[in-house]
Motif scaffolding. Structure first.
Motif: not given
Length: 124
Positions: A8-14, A80-94
């Motif tokens: 899921m992280m690989e797909a999100a980061n792609a 445009p939407i820029v997301l953030y979380c605590a470390a970046g994982g949830r932001a990528a998935l979101a």
């Protein structure tokens, strides 16, 4: 084969571009949204980026779907939407979720420390 967090992280980061604080601030200056997807308790403990809107990751689908009564009007598919979380994982998935829902300009800032280290200010 079952889906894994790694996959899921690989797909999100792609599909969700990683950006820095300067980029996020430029997006905000042009009317874009900085979106904090952390849990409420995290905001209470560490504050949030100044100018950020908050929608917990657990509620994002319900706030992003404009056909639902729970839709958050801050979320618009042309904004445009820029997301953030605590470390970046949830932001990528979101971000991947928002892209899957038809939001086109979606970016991952990473975590609140990335915002701070880039010179962004935090409110308590």
């Amino acid at each position: 084969m079952p889906l894994t967090v790694k996959a899921m992280m690989e797909a999100a980061n792609a599909v969700v571009k990683r950006v820095d604080t300067d980029f996020a601030q430029q997006v905000m200056e042009q009317g874009g949204l900085l979106l904090d997807v952390r849990d409420a308790v995290e905001l209470q403990q560490t504050g949030r980026a100044i100018g950020a809107h908050h929608i917990p990751r657990s509620m994002l689908e319900f706030r992003a779907d404009d056909s639902l009564q729970s839709h958050d009007p801050e979320l618009r598919k042309d904004r445009p939407i820029v997301l953030y979380c605590a470390a970046g994982g949830r932001a990528a998935l979101a971000g991947k979720l928002l892209k899957d829902m038809g939001y086109e300009q979606v970016y991952n800032l990473g975590g609140l420390p990335d915002w701070i280290n880039g010179g962004g200010e935090v409110s308590s």
